[in-house]
Every structure is written in C-alpha cells, then in structure tokens.
Write a protein that holds these residues in place. Structure first.
Motif, short mmCIF file in Angstrom:
data_model
loop_
_atom_site.label_atom_id
_atom_site.label_comp_id
_atom_site.label_asym_id
_atom_site.label_seq_id
_atom_site.Cartn_x
_atom_site.Cartn_y
_atom_site.Cartn_z
N GLY A 79 0.95 -1.06 0.02
CA GLY A 79 -0.22 0.07 -0.06
C GLY A 79 0.91 1.29 0.04
N LEU A 80 1.94 1.27 0.65
CA LEU A 80 2.88 2.45 0.90
C LEU A 80 3.69 2.60 -0.41
CD1 LEU A 80 3.93 4.79 2.48
CD2 LEU A 80 5.59 2.74 3.63
N ILE A 81 4.00 1.69 -1.20
CA ILE A 81 4.54 1.49 -2.66
C ILE A 81 3.44 2.14 -3.51
CG2 ILE A 81 5.69 0.42 -4.43
CD1 ILE A 81 6.64 -1.78 -2.59
N ALA A 82 2.17 1.65 -3.41
CA ALA A 82 1.21 2.36 -4.42
C ALA A 82 1.25 3.66 -4.27
CB ALA A 82 0.00 1.59 -4.11
N TYR A 83 1.04 4.14 -2.94
CA TYR A 83 0.70 5.66 -2.72
C TYR A 83 2.05 6.49 -3.09
CZ TYR A 83 0.39 9.77 0.20
OH TYR A 83 0.29 11.07 0.51
N LEU A 84 2.94 6.06 -2.75
CA LEU A 84 4.28 6.88 -3.10
C LEU A 84 4.59 6.90 -4.89
CD1 LEU A 84 7.03 5.55 -0.44
CD2 LEU A 84 5.92 7.75 -0.58
N PHE A 89 4.03 12.60 -5.92
CA PHE A 89 5.37 13.06 -5.81
C PHE A 89 6.05 13.03 -7.03
CE2 PHE A 89 3.62 10.76 -2.09
CZ PHE A 89 3.45 11.94 -1.06
N ALA A 90 6.36 14.11 -7.44
CA ALA A 90 7.35 14.40 -8.62
C ALA A 90 8.55 13.58 -8.42
CB ALA A 90 7.31 15.69 -9.04
N GLY A 91 9.21 12.81 -9.62
CA GLY A 91 10.24 12.12 -9.67
C GLY A 91 10.02 10.67 -8.75
N ILE A 92 8.95 10.36 -8.15
CA ILE A 92 9.14 9.14 -7.48
C ILE A 92 8.34 7.91 -8.13
CG2 ILE A 92 8.45 8.08 -5.16
CD1 ILE A 92 10.85 10.12 -5.20
N GLY A 93 8.82 7.20 -8.57
CA GLY A 93 8.24 6.34 -9.54
C GLY A 93 8.12 4.79 -8.94
N GLU A 94 7.59 3.86 -9.29
CA GLU A 94 7.45 2.51 -8.67
C GLU A 94 8.82 1.99 -8.19
OE1 GLU A 94 5.16 -1.56 -9.27
OE2 GLU A 94 4.96 -0.08 -10.76
N LYS A 95 9.92 2.32 -9.13
CA LYS A 95 11.01 1.53 -8.61
C LYS A 95 11.61 2.29 -7.29
CE LYS A 95 12.37 -0.67 -13.19
NZ LYS A 95 13.35 -0.63 -14.13
N THR A 96 11.81 3.44 -7.47
CA THR A 96 12.25 4.22 -6.32
C THR A 96 11.53 4.01 -5.20
OG1 THR A 96 13.00 6.08 -7.78
CG2 THR A 96 12.87 6.59 -5.65
N ALA A 97 10.02 3.98 -5.35
CA ALA A 97 9.17 3.72 -4.19
C ALA A 97 9.65 2.68 -3.38
CB ALA A 97 7.83 3.84 -4.64
N GLU A 98 9.68 1.49 -4.30
CA GLU A 98 10.28 0.09 -3.74
C GLU A 98 11.41 0.09 -3.07
OE1 GLU A 98 10.19 -2.33 -7.31
OE2 GLU A 98 7.96 -2.89 -7.41
N LYS A 99 12.35 0.64 -3.57
CA LYS A 99 13.71 0.68 -2.98
C LYS A 99 13.42 1.51 -1.52
CE LYS A 99 16.47 1.02 -7.31
NZ LYS A 99 17.43 2.03 -8.05
N LYS A 120 18.92 10.61 3.21
CA LYS A 120 20.04 11.17 2.27
C LYS A 120 21.16 10.01 2.08
CE LYS A 120 19.94 16.11 3.76
NZ LYS A 120 20.83 17.25 4.45
N GLY A 121 21.30 9.75 0.75
CA GLY A 121 22.30 8.78 0.41
C GLY A 121 22.24 7.53 0.47
N THR A 122 20.60 7.23 0.61
CA THR A 122 20.09 5.95 0.71
C THR A 122 19.93 5.13 -0.52
OG1 THR A 122 17.83 6.66 1.30
CG2 THR A 122 19.37 6.17 3.21
N VAL A 123 19.24 5.99 -1.42
CA VAL A 123 18.72 5.44 -2.84
C VAL A 123 19.23 6.29 -3.85
CG1 VAL A 123 16.53 5.15 -4.53
CG2 VAL A 123 16.45 4.86 -1.87
N ARG A 124 19.92 5.41 -4.87
CA ARG A 124 20.68 6.25 -5.59
C ARG A 124 19.69 7.00 -6.75
NH1 ARG A 124 24.73 3.15 -10.20
NH2 ARG A 124 25.71 4.94 -11.17
N GLY A 125 20.19 7.98 -7.05
CA GLY A 125 19.42 9.09 -7.99
C GLY A 125 18.33 10.01 -7.07
N LEU A 126 18.22 9.69 -5.79
CA LEU A 126 17.26 10.55 -5.04
C LEU A 126 18.09 11.49 -4.01
CD1 LEU A 126 14.31 11.07 -4.44
CD2 LEU A 126 14.29 9.16 -2.69
N PHE A 134 10.82 16.22 -2.92
CA PHE A 134 10.26 15.04 -2.40
C PHE A 134 9.69 15.11 -1.02
CE2 PHE A 134 10.52 10.63 -0.41
CZ PHE A 134 8.92 10.45 -0.43
N ILE A 135 10.85 15.66 -0.04
CA ILE A 135 10.67 16.01 1.28
C ILE A 135 9.43 17.05 1.51
CG2 ILE A 135 11.50 16.53 3.36
CD1 ILE A 135 14.06 15.01 2.67
N ASP A 136 9.79 18.22 0.60
CA ASP A 136 8.73 19.36 0.80
C ASP A 136 7.28 18.79 0.36
OD1 ASP A 136 10.88 20.94 1.74
OD2 ASP A 136 11.09 21.89 -0.24
#
Length: 703
Positions: A79-84, A89-99, A120-126, A134-136
C-alpha cells in the motif's frame, strides 16, 4: 444509520480539486465498490476510513455516498509503494518507491515526518534538489490533508474549504481555531450557522463572545442588504434583529447582553467593518456607494451643454425615422441631450424607445461617442435590436475582472465616451450605480431610462426612485400611451393597474384573466397552458404549492419528462432544463438573473454545462447554490427581462407579497400574451395594496 468502512483507494475515477467531489473505487475484505462524495484529495494506495450510506445511482448502480473521510496511514508495504508511486510526488516512480520501502519498511512515513535527513544517500538518484522536493511535497501533502480534515470535521467542506487552505496554507488550523467566524466573510462566505457550529466544537462560549456577536451583527447587515434591499439599518433595529437572530431574550433592561452588543458594534466600527452615522449602520461599501452617487449627481449640475440647433436636429431625427414627435417627446429629447445628467421614466407604450432613438440620432449628428448598456444581457440585446446600436451589459461595459470581481474601468481608467445611456435603470442598485459613475470622465453625459413604478432593484437601495425624488435632478415622466398599432391591451391594462384600477378581465387580444378556486385547479390550468404555449411562469414567492420551488418541479415533469439527468442538492437537473443564475459569477461571466439552458449533464462528476446566450458555462459543486431551474421564477427575478408569453400567479397564500407594483412589473414582462391566474380576491388585494416594502436608504439626503 451511517456506516463506517475502512478500505483502500484502488483507483480514482474522478476528482475535482476545486470542491473535493471525488468518485473512487474502494477495496477491502469482500469489498470492491464505488464511493462518491466530498473527500480531501486522495490517491491510489491510500487507506481511508469512510462514513456514509449505501445508495443506488440511477445510471451507475450501487455506490457508497460519502459523508466523511479520514486518511489513515498506508497499511502494508504494498500500500505504501502504491501511494508513493501514485504520481503525487514528482520524480518518485515505482522502482524508487520499492527501494525506499525495502530500506525503511512501514516506518518510512514516520521518518519522513520526523527525521527526513535519514533518506540522504540511501537511494541512488534520489538526492540533492530531487530529494528536497520529495520531502517538501510530502510535508505539504500531509499538512494540507491535516488542514482539510480539520476543516471537514468542523463542517467547512467543498470548494470553500479548499480556498481556505489555498489562502491560509500552514496557518489554516491556527487562524480558524482563533476565529472560525472569519470564514463567514468574503472570499469564503460560509453561513453563520456553519461557523457558529464550528465555534461550539472548538469550545467557544456563546453569550458574551465578542467574535460571535460581531459576526452575527455583520450577518444581519448582509441579510438586510441581500434579502431586504436595505442600504443601512437603524442601530436599535440592528441590535434587536441580532438578538432575534441569535434567539437571545434579555432578562431585564439592564441585561449584560446590551453592553456586549454595543461593545461588539463599537469594535466593528473601530475596525472599519461598519460605518455608523446618526444612529444608522451601513456596511462600508454601501455607505461609500450612496455617498458617491450623491456627489456625482451634484457635480453634474456644474456642467451645461450648448443647445443651439436642437429643434432642427430633432426634426431631422424624426424625418429619418419616418415619425412625428409629440410635444412631450420633443421636450424630453431636447432636455436629455442638453443636460449632463438626465432621467427618463415611464411605463410601457409611453415612447421611451422612440425618445432613445431620437437622442441617438442627435448625438450622432453632434459627433459624440455614445455607449449603451443595461443591467442584464437580455435587456442589452433588446436595446441593441430596437436601436440598431451596439449595447452591452453594464458589467461588460465596465470590464469586470473575473478573478477579483472589480471593474477595470474606474476613476483612474475611465470609459472613453461622451455620453453613456443606461436602459432598465430601475434594476440598478447602489453599488452598481456608483461603479458606473466612477467610470465616467468629468463632463460625460449620463442618461438613465427606466420605469420607476416597477419593483426596485434586487440589490440594495432604490436608486432610480430616490434620484427622481430630488427636485434638482433634470428628468421627465412620460404618461401618454403611444403604442396603438399592435392593438395590444397589455399596456392599457398595465396602466390601469398602476392607477389603482382593475384591468379589463374579459378575455382580450393579449391580456387574459383566469380565476381558479384552489391550487390544484391552478396547477391544472397551468398544465394545459404550458402544453400549447411557450411560457414563462412568474409567482411572488418561492415556497408553497404555487411557489417557484414546487412549480419548477411540476413543470419539469410536464415539459421535460424523463430527460437524462441527476439529483443534486435537492434538485433534479436534466438535459434541456431552463436555468437561472442567482448570484454574480465574475469568473464564469454570468450574472444575477441570467437565463441559460442545460446542454450536458455529467452525473458521476455532479456537473452540468449550460448555454447562456451562446456561451457554454460549466456548473459544479458549490456553484449549484447559485443556480435554479427557471420554468418558474419570482417576479423580482424577472426584472429587466421580456418574454413572449407570461403566466403570473396570484394566490392568497402569497398575500404578504400581493402589491400593486409587483403585479405591474409582472404584467409588463409580457411581449405578446399574458395570463393572470388569480384566486378569489387576490387580484383586488394586489391592486389595492400600494404600500411598498420599505427600504432603508439615505441616497436622497446625499443628493
């Protein structure tokens, strides 16, 4: 009994961000259905708690009608992945959400709320600006949800709730908690009752609360403005009406409530919310309007016009039209073009149009730039047709700004005109008259044409009548009837009514009188007439069997039976229905009294489209508050309009409204035929009653 569902938003079928109306598919244990109603903005994958009831939509079948919605934290990682990844949220796709969920699990929402630096520094490209965005976005999304849910729980819903958030943003909860009554005022304009209920929920006291008393005083003043047409209210009346409105009964003459009320009024005066003078209380905009009208008219006396060759010009104008002016008409034409401010008044058939044509011919000979206008679109089109001269509504003439509701033409940016002529001037209220006068350059001629014996304007004041009371204003009152060639008995009977005489009740060429015994017989007669004639039905009041509400439903079933539509806010809106706008909507460019016809209905979205004189306008959400069916309308709302055929209903249940100028106004709306349907004694009562509903206005004093 309302039901509660906890479920997941599996898809959003429709969502209106302006008013919160949403249609969504919801899923849960043994649940896969449609929910519709006012939501805060929801997205795929979100878990919600809905309150409401199951119902059956006539086209779309079973659905849950939502009365309340609470957003819950997404349940489970999927559910959290589907929401993100829902697109919020601009720039947050399914792969980034899964990570993100793989790293932080179901603790991710709490981390984003309390310690977003952990990302910070946890997901490459974010990283960098993308992570900040994303945080804002997450923070703003949570805050808007929190604010909207806060407002919804207090009873503030729909487009108005969204506008509160859009203006107050992060301060929404603190500002509304401090003073929920602020939402009674523009631009939100919630009812006092809704704000008062919210105040009780927030723990506000009632009797001595100054915020509450101030809001109630302003509410009473606004009711006096919109419902009574008053420019001001005497102080004692205002405070007594406020106590009545709040259902307060003083225990004794020295009851503290009097001190509280006087203190509240003093606070409003100090803050510029009201103007107090000579024991009278105005809303500031109405005081300023009346004062400006008086100043403009007095200033117009300083200007004079050259009157040479007027007789020759008038004779030439008559020859061009192929007519011969009477002495009365000739005098009116010469006076109108010779004075900086002039008023022409008279009933139907007294030659107002003939005089207007003569004035236009002379002003054209004098090479003057002339502008014509009227309060309504219909009146403006009729003016243009008979004069063969461009005419517009006053709002268009002054170039209304749809966002602010202010006119572009004003003292700093006046109209480029030598003369402005306004028809149907009895419809002009204080504020519109003042705005028009502010837009005229010094020395610009202003000619007002209208029937002062009609009902006064829907808006506050009684401008035309008050102006004519001044002995210093140059004016002419036309009395002789010239309209003979069409052999219509409508004008003749209208003047009989105005003089206090019964009309000729024998069936005439165009004027028809029908007596009925009871309301059921009246409906039967109306049904037969409506089947064979294109009618506009006029009645004095909204309520009752023969009021507009019931008549519209009755006529809709007869004239537009089984058309496609939907039920919303207690009205069934159908393809082909005539509708009337009840409040100025500057954004949509439709105004109080404008008539349209529904051309499209969208039941799922609770939305319609209507044609207003060739202009397609969409109506949705809170905008339905200011729209009504128009098979029948009140006589007041018919002002400025002309209909091919009219039925006016006079019933003794409407006795409080049966008065001479109301009947006169109704009869003069008919162009070809009028049927007066009257119960026993109601026609006689209306003609005998020449007492007008009093309006408090000080305009004649300012002139």
């Amino acid at each position: 009994m309302p039901q509660t569902l906890e479920c997941i938003i599996s898809s959003v079928i429709f969502a209106n961000e302006r008013n919160g109306f949403t249609v969504a598919r919801i899923k849960g244990d043994k649940l896969n259905e449609i929910a519709a109603g006012n939501f805060p903005l929801v997205h795929v994958g979100e878990r919600v708690r809905l309150t409401g009831d199951w119902g059956e939509h006539p086209k779309f079948g079973k659905q849950f009608a939502v009365a309340g919605c609470e957003i819950l934290q997404p349940k489970g990682e999927s559910g959290l992945i589907a929401y993100l990844a829902s697109g919020v949220f601009a720039g947050i796709g399914e792969k980034t959400a899964e990570k993100l969920v793989a790293i932080f699990g179901e603790d991710l929402p709490h981390i984003l709320d309390r310690d977003p630096d952990k990302l910070k520094g946890t997901v490459r490209g974010l990283s960098g600006k993308k992570l900040e965005k994303f945080i804002d976005d997450w923070s703003l999304q949570q805050e808007s949800r929190k604010a909207l849910l806060f407002l919804y729980k207090l009873g503030f819903t729909g487009a108005k709730a969204m506008s509160v958030w859009n203006i107050y943003k992060l301060e929404t909860e603190s500002i509304v908690s401090e003073n929920p009554y602020a939402l009674c005022e523009e631009p939100f304009a919630y009812s006092f009752e809704i704000a008062d209920n919210a105040a009780r929920m927030l723990g506000f006291e009632e009797s001595s609360n100054q915020l509450r008393l101030r809001a109630a005083i302003l509410n009473v003043l606004r009711e006096a403005k919109y419902d009574g047409g008053h420019s001001f209210v005497p102080k004692e009346n205002l405070l007594q009406n406020t106590m009545n409105f709040l259902h307060i009964i003083p225990y004794a003459p020295d009851d503290d409530i009097f001190d509280y009320l006087y203190s509240a009024l003093a606070g409003l005066h100090k803050n510029g919310k009201v103007h107090v003078q000579n024991e009278r209380v105005w809303l500031p905009e109405l005081y300023n309007a009346e004062k400006y009208i008086g100043t403009f008219i007095r200033r117009s006396f300083e200007f004079s016009e050259e009157t040479l060759h007027l007789d020759a010009d008038a004779n030439y104008a008559a020859n061009i039209q192929g007519i011969e002016y009477s002495e009365e008409q000739l005098s009116a034409i010469k006076s109108a073009v010779s004075n900086n401010f002039f008023v022409i008044t008279g009933g139907p058939g007294t030659g107002k149009t003939t005089i207007l044509k003569g004035i236009l011919h002379i002003l054209n000979l004098q090479k003057k730039k002339v502008m014509l206008a009227a309060p309504t679109g219909r009146a403006a089109r009729r003016m243009a047709e008979v004069c063969r001269f461009k005419a517009s509504t006053i709002h268009r003439l002054l170039e209304i700004d749809p966002i602010s509701g202010l006119f572009s033409k004003n003292e700093m940016n006046p109209l480029n005109a030598d003369c402005v002529i306004i028809d149907e001037s009895s419809m002009i209220d204080n504020e519109l008259a003042a705005d028009l006068m502010r837009a005229l350059k010094p020395g610009t001629q202003l000619i007002l044409i209208g029937d002062a014996d009609q009902l006064p304007s829907v808006g506050p004041g009684n401008v035309l009548r008050e102006i004519l009371f001044s002995p210093d204003v140059n004016s002419v009152r036309l009395s002789r009837i010239y309209r003979h060639k069409d052999q219509s008995d409508i004008a003749e009977n209208a003047h009989r009514i105005l003089a206090g005489h019964l009309p000729n009740t024998r069936d005439g060429s165009h004027f028809h009188y029908i007596h009925y015994k009871n309301s059921e017989e009246a409906l039967s007669i109306l049904s037969e007439l409506s089947k064979s004639n294109e009618l506009q039905v006029l009645t004095p009041m909204h309520k009752g069997i023969l009021g507009t509400i019931n008549l519209n439903a009755f006529l809709q079933k007869i004239l537009n039976f089984n058309a496609y539509g939907f039920d919303y806010r207690g009205v069934y809106w159908q393809m082909g229905d005539p509708v009337m706008q009840l409040r100025n909507n500057y954004e949509k460019d439709i105004f109080n009294g404008d008539l349209g016809r529904i051309t499209r209905v969208m039941p799922m979205a609770k939305k319609i489209e209507a044609d207003f004189d060739g202009k397609t306008v969409s109506i949705e959400g809170d905008e339905f508050e200011h729209l009504t069916l128009a098979y029948a309308c009140t006589v007041h709302k018919s002002q400025g309009s002309e209909y091919k055929s009219v039925v006016v209903i006079l019933d003794y249940s409407h006795s409080i409204m049966l008065q001479r100028n109301l009947l006169y106004t109704a009869v003069t709306r008919a162009k070809e035929n009028i049927w007066v349907l009257a119960s026993q004694g109601s026609l006689e009562t209306a003609i005998r009653n020449n007492r007008e509903r009093h309006r408090w206005t000080a305009l004649r004093e300012f002139i």
